[in-house]
Design a protein around this motif. Structure first.
Motif, PDB file in Angstrom:
ATOM      1  N   ALA A 109      69.728  -1.000  36.276  1.00  0.00           N
ATOM      2  CA  ALA A 109      71.002  -1.114  36.995  1.00  0.00           C
ATOM      3  C   ALA A 109      71.687  -2.461  36.761  1.00  0.00           C
ATOM      4  CB  ALA A 109      70.773  -0.905  38.493  1.00  0.00           C
ATOM      5  N   VAL A 110      70.934  -3.469  36.368  1.00  0.00           N
ATOM      6  CA  VAL A 110      71.520  -4.794  36.150  1.00  0.00           C
ATOM      7  C   VAL A 110      72.586  -4.757  35.057  1.00  0.00           C
ATOM      8  CG1 VAL A 110      71.021  -7.157  35.394  1.00  0.00           C
ATOM      9  CG2 VAL A 110      69.431  -5.969  36.909  1.00  0.00           C
ATOM     10  N   TYR A 111      72.400  -3.881  34.089  1.00  0.00           N
ATOM     11  CA  TYR A 111      73.277  -3.874  32.926  1.00  0.00           C
ATOM     12  C   TYR A 111      74.434  -2.881  33.050  1.00  0.00           C
ATOM     13  CZ  TYR A 111      69.214  -6.314  31.155  1.00  0.00           C
ATOM     14  OH  TYR A 111      68.185  -7.206  31.007  1.00  0.00           O
ATOM     15  N   ILE A 112      74.528  -2.191  34.180  1.00  0.00           N
ATOM     16  CA  ILE A 112      75.549  -1.173  34.380  1.00  0.00           C
ATOM     17  C   ILE A 112      76.473  -1.609  35.516  1.00  0.00           C
ATOM     18  CG2 ILE A 112      75.957   1.292  34.764  1.00  0.00           C
ATOM     19  CD1 ILE A 112      74.290   0.626  32.275  1.00  0.00           C
ATOM     20  N   THR A 113      77.746  -1.384  35.358  1.00  0.00           N
ATOM     21  CA  THR A 113      78.694  -1.826  36.386  1.00  0.00           C
ATOM     22  C   THR A 113      78.544  -1.042  37.676  1.00  0.00           C
ATOM     23  OG1 THR A 113      80.352  -0.310  35.465  1.00  0.00           O
ATOM     24  CG2 THR A 113      80.396  -2.607  34.707  1.00  0.00           C
ATOM     25  N   ASP A 114      78.135   0.211  37.583  1.00  0.00           N
ATOM     26  CA  ASP A 114      77.895   1.038  38.768  1.00  0.00           C
ATOM     27  C   ASP A 114      76.392   1.103  38.995  1.00  0.00           C
ATOM     28  OD1 ASP A 114      77.642   2.903  40.747  1.00  0.00           O
ATOM     29  OD2 ASP A 114      78.824   4.458  39.770  1.00  0.00           O
ATOM     30  N   SER A 115      75.930   0.495  40.087  1.00  0.00           N
ATOM     31  CA  SER A 115      74.486   0.415  40.318  1.00  0.00           C
ATOM     32  C   SER A 115      73.874   1.749  40.704  1.00  0.00           C
ATOM     33  CB  SER A 115      74.189  -0.619  41.412  1.00  0.00           C
ATOM     34  OG  SER A 115      74.819  -0.248  42.626  1.00  0.00           O
ATOM     35  N   ASN A 116      74.682   2.727  41.062  1.00  0.00           N
ATOM     36  CA  ASN A 116      74.168   4.053  41.392  1.00  0.00           C
ATOM     37  C   ASN A 116      73.971   4.834  40.095  1.00  0.00           C
ATOM     38  OD1 ASN A 116      73.409   6.434  42.586  1.00  0.00           O
ATOM     39  ND2 ASN A 116      75.473   7.005  43.243  1.00  0.00           N
ATOM     40  N   ILE A 117      72.825   4.637  39.480  1.00  0.00           N
ATOM     41  CA  ILE A 117      72.597   5.173  38.136  1.00  0.00           C
ATOM     42  C   ILE A 117      71.698   6.403  38.148  1.00  0.00           C
ATOM     43  CG2 ILE A 117      72.912   2.939  37.048  1.00  0.00           C
ATOM     44  CD1 ILE A 117      69.852   2.751  36.864  1.00  0.00           C
ATOM     45  N   GLU A 118      71.412   6.960  39.293  1.00  0.00           N
ATOM     46  CA  GLU A 118      70.494   8.092  39.347  1.00  0.00           C
ATOM     47  C   GLU A 118      71.055   9.335  38.663  1.00  0.00           C
ATOM     48  OE1 GLU A 118      69.040   8.884  43.240  1.00  0.00           O
ATOM     49  OE2 GLU A 118      67.832   7.055  43.329  1.00  0.00           O
ATOM     50  N   ARG A 119      72.369   9.422  38.534  1.00  0.00           N
ATOM     51  CA  ARG A 119      72.963  10.582  37.880  1.00  0.00           C
ATOM     52  C   ARG A 119      74.194  10.151  37.090  1.00  0.00           C
ATOM     53  NH1 ARG A 119      72.916  14.583  40.762  1.00  0.00           N
ATOM     54  NH2 ARG A 119      71.566  13.768  42.410  1.00  0.00           N
ATOM     55  N   GLY A 120      74.555  10.982  36.102  1.00  0.00           N
ATOM     56  CA  GLY A 120      75.780  10.745  35.358  1.00  0.00           C
ATOM     57  C   GLY A 120      75.672   9.733  34.248  1.00  0.00           C
ATOM     58  N   MET A 121      74.421   9.389  33.820  1.00  0.00           N
ATOM     59  CA  MET A 121      74.288   8.393  32.760  1.00  0.00           C
ATOM     60  C   MET A 121      73.074   8.685  31.905  1.00  0.00           C
ATOM     61  SD  MET A 121      73.489   4.346  32.840  1.00  0.00           S
ATOM     62  CE  MET A 121      71.766   4.783  32.816  1.00  0.00           C
ATOM     63  N   ASP A 122      73.244   8.707  30.608  1.00  0.00           N
ATOM     64  CA  ASP A 122      72.140   8.891  29.678  1.00  0.00           C
ATOM     65  C   ASP A 122      71.738   7.527  29.124  1.00  0.00           C
ATOM     66  OD1 ASP A 122      71.737  10.610  26.471  1.00  0.00           O
ATOM     67  OD2 ASP A 122      70.309   9.577  27.763  1.00  0.00           O
ATOM     68  N   PRO A 123      70.572   7.014  29.474  1.00  0.00           N
ATOM     69  CA  PRO A 123      70.144   5.704  28.959  1.00  0.00           C
ATOM     70  C   PRO A 123      70.036   5.666  27.439  1.00  0.00           C
ATOM     71  CG  PRO A 123      68.775   6.404  30.808  1.00  0.00           C
ATOM     72  CD  PRO A 123      69.595   7.587  30.417  1.00  0.00           C
TER      73      PRO A 123
END
Length: 524
Positions: A327-341
């Motif tokens: 989450a440190v590297y993403i502007t939206d800290s709610n990363i549980e959904r909607g993002m493919d690492p």
């Protein structure tokens, strides 16, 4: 800025056995591996009558409601000693149930499919991610406080100002040339703002140096050491080693789950069976890039710790670190959904993976006797929980005795997975803030959290019989718990710890138990 676009679904690569690793990777410190258990038996029952820990499943209870013999239904004795072998994850226990081989299980499982990130759900990579990679303290300068709307209520304004005040308090501590760990622990006990959580966790675990001038070199060295370990474990030229595409983004194509030369077949296969089961309700953990990363972390850790090797439950313990650090590297800290690492730059995934490995190692160093042969740490904690419950709520303890309820039947999972199966990830992350602030949060304070958690349901449990008690405790109604509920639980645990600190009375009848509580609590 990098925006995550929609992806095609990926199919799980074919799982095939590999040859056994004849010796540990060079340059990695390990101790002698104990004699292996029967490789053709994973020691786990996969029938409906038991869950992956060998404990009775809810489905089994529901299918046998008409039966009156409660003890034969669960195949557990009435004393703790008889339960000692039932949940053992390392040594196959005797059972009348026929077990499937792990390879049969892999064939029985439906093919995995990986979710696609929708364009509207895309998360944004921080443009300054390279600065954060080199020194986590650089993330402190990126914290922004969105303004409140003009029609915000007085309560909303107060909450907003309080949160900003707490963030600034942590920034003041973290931006010093030498971080005061006692001061940081005191602040962290009541919860850590998500903007500063990753750096705070790494400092409290001792992974990140308190001295600012040492951080860049230490992080660079530790991350390279981990990546070297991965290369040695899998081999640069093996098919199991990660590939990257020409654009520098991590590729999701190329992991063969054990077909690389030199892999410990039994160890690797159990890991690749368990990882897809990890947090199945959270989309983040269904992406191939996430699963491949967790597989490498668990495999390399197990090679370095052959006394325990990989044990089910350790896969759960890696995920809070992985999620918080990503989450440190993403502007939206709610990363549980909607993002493919898998669309992140290679160096970001490498850093998240390495940081997770080392912090998981730090955590497990304090509770490793939970996972060695016979799992003595878990047995001590379960026995201590039984006796502590008798001191806190004698009425409930006597009811359990009358109903022939064994604590091992429900609390083994609490100790093995640190309650991760009982709470949401968000709640677990908040709990870990306090655990990391305690001197021995995961090994000692956790016992008091379990006691407070159990007696919380006392009124309901007193009205239940044996079967109802076990069914209830295996599916506790915590889905809607808020952060305030977690903080109340932690505060109650602190009260029990304060009352029984240094007291041996609540450990009576618990031979070889030595539970020494931590000394830190809520700041006054």
């Amino acid at each position: 800025m990098l925006k995550f676009d929609s992806l095609n679904k990926y199919q799980s690569p074919e799982r095939k056995p590999a040859t056994r690793l004849s010796s540990p990777p060079s340059g990695w410190s390990v101790i002698d591996r104990p004699a292996p258990v029967d490789e053709e038996d994973d020691g786990l029952i996969y029938e409906d009558e038991e869950d992956e820990f060998g404990l009775p499943s809810i489905a089994n209870f529901q299918s046998k409601k008409a039966k009156n013999n409660r003890l034969s239904m669960l195949e557990y004795g009435t004393d703790l000693e008889r339960t000692s072998s039932a949940p053992n994850l390392l040594v196959p226990s005797t059972s009348r149930h026929e077990r499937s081989s792990s390879f049969d299980i892999a064939e029985e499982r439906n093919p995995l499919s990986y979710p696609s990130a929708r364009r509207i759900e895309g998360k944004i990579l921080r443009p300054q991610y390279k600065e954060v990679l080199s020194d986590p303290a650089n993330s402190l300068h990126l914290i922004r406080h969105p303004p409140l709307s003009s029609d915000a209520s007085a309560k909303q304004v107060e909450t907003h100002n309080t949160r900003i005040s707490r963030i600034n308090k942590f920034k003041r501590i973290l931006q010093t040339s030498t971080v005061s760990l006692p001061e940081l622990r005191s602040a962290a006990w009541s919860g850590i703002p998500e903007e500063v959580r990753a750096m705070t966790w790494q400092l409290l675990l001792g992974y990140l140096p308190a001295q600012s001038e040492r951080r860049i070199t230490t992080l660079d060295r530790k991350r390279k050491e981990y990546l070297d370990g991965v290369r040695q474990a899998f081999g640069e030229g093996s098919a199991a080693h990660r590939n990257y595409n020409s654009s520098g983004l991590a590729s999701n194509s190329s992991y063969t789950n054990g077909r690389g030369r030199g892999l410990d077949e039994a160890l690797w296969h159990q890991i690749v069976i368990d990882v897809p089961r990890t947090n199945p309700h959270i989309p983040l953990y269904q992406y191939e890039a996430t699963q491949r990363s967790l597989e490498r972390i668990l495999y390399v850790w197990s090679l370095r710790h052959p006394a325990s090797g990989y044990v089910q439950g350790i896969n759960d313990l890696a995920t809070p670190f992985w999620q918080v650090f990503l989450a440190v590297y993403i502007t939206d800290s709610n990363i549980e959904r909607g993002m493919d690492p898998g669309q992140l730059p290679k160096q970001v995934l490498d850093a998240v993976e390495a940081d997770t490995f080392w912090c998981l190692s730090k955590l497990l160093d304090g509770i490793q006797d939970n996972y060695i042969v016979a799992q003595p740490g878990i047995h001590r904690q379960v026995a201590a929980l039984r006796n502590l419950t008798a001191r806190i709520d004698d009425r409930l303890a006597r009811h359990f005795e009358e109903e022939n309820v064994e604590y091992m039947q429900f609390s083994f999972r609490w100790m093995n997975c640190l309650l991760m199966r009982e709470f949401s990830m968000r709640s677990i992350i908040r709990m870990w803030d306090t655990y990391l602030a305690e001197e021995d949060g995961f090994s000692q304070f956790h016992l008091y959290v379990c006691a407070a958690f159990l007696v919380k349901w006392s009124d309901q449990l007193m009205k239940m019989n044996f079967q109802e008690i076990l069914m209830f405790l295996q599916a506790l109604p915590t889905r809607d718990w808020t952060e305030k509920d977690i903080e109340l639980l932690l505060s109650e645990a602190f009260i029990w710890q304060s009352l029984f600190r240094g007291s041996r009375a609540h450990l009576r009848n618990s031979s070889n138990s030595s539970v020494v509580t931590g000394s830190l609590g809520p700041p006054g």
